[in-house]
Design a protein around this motif. Structure first.
Motif: not given
Length: 206
Positions: A168-182
């Motif tokens: 989840a911590d890796n996903i959170a940074v990506a989402a914070g940059r606007g990436w689509q995530t799963h």
């Protein structure tokens, strides 16, 4: 928007990474718990992921803990047993995306030598359109600088990218940059997400 590239984490997305499970099998649950309580094995592995030499880092740790010397060296000597098996459905998804002409990148916390070794057992690790391997880049997820490097190098950013990772911590940074995530908790969920994003049909994602 439909993503223009798909980014896969490797550990627990394309290859199972469960060191505790390996040690439970080999030395038993109680001894494994005692060793992990005394020795920061995941911290040791983080040094490798940041570019430390695979053999040197692990063997030096083994020398520092004589009571666990042989067990620590297993992290190196039996490494492929820690990083196994491949997650076949995820691999099919990777190949299906590439068959449709969708670029697939890796974004992984992985050592230099350990990645090269893994690729001798898992040849698909050489098949990414772009590799973002922490050991080469000297930074690990979830460092935002690593995600920025992906964007700069690929020329893609924000919603142009879709990223699967089991942490989840890796996903959170990506989402914070606007990436689509799963947040990956199994290949079927990732397959469904890729279908929902318009990148694969249900048949292609099977």
């Amino acid at each position: 928007m439909q993503p223009e590239a798909v980014i896969f984490d490797i550990g627990n997305v394309l290859i199972e990474w469960q060191p505790e499970r390996f040690y439970d099998r080999v030395i038993g649950v109680e001894r494994r718990r005692a060793m992990f309580a005394e020795v920061d094995l995941h911290g040791m592995n983080e040094k490798v992921d940041l570019g430390g030499h695979f053999t040197k880092t692990i063997y030096e740790t083994a020398e520092a803990y004589p009571a666990w010397h042989d067990e620590i060296r297993m992290w190196h000597d039996r490494w492929i047993e820690l990083a196994s098996p491949a997650i076949d459905h995820s691999l099919r998804l990777m190949k299906a995306l590439q068959a449709r002409g969708v670029p697939v990148f890796s974004l992984t916390n992985f050592g230099v030598e350990s990645y090269d070794f893994a690729a001798t057992h898992y040849p698909f690790l050489r098949d990414f359109d772009r590799d973002f391997i922490s050991g080469h880049l000297k930074m690990t997820k979830p460092d935002p600088a690593l995600y920025a490097h992906v964007e700069t190098t690929s020329g893609l950013s924000g919603a142009q990218l879709i990223f699967a990772d089991d942490r989840a911590d890796n996903i959170a940074v990506a989402a914070g940059r606007g990436w689509q995530t799963h947040l990956f908790d199994g290949p079927q969920g990732w397959a469904d997400r890729l279908v929902a994003a318009g990148l694969l049909t249900k048949a292609q994602a099977a």
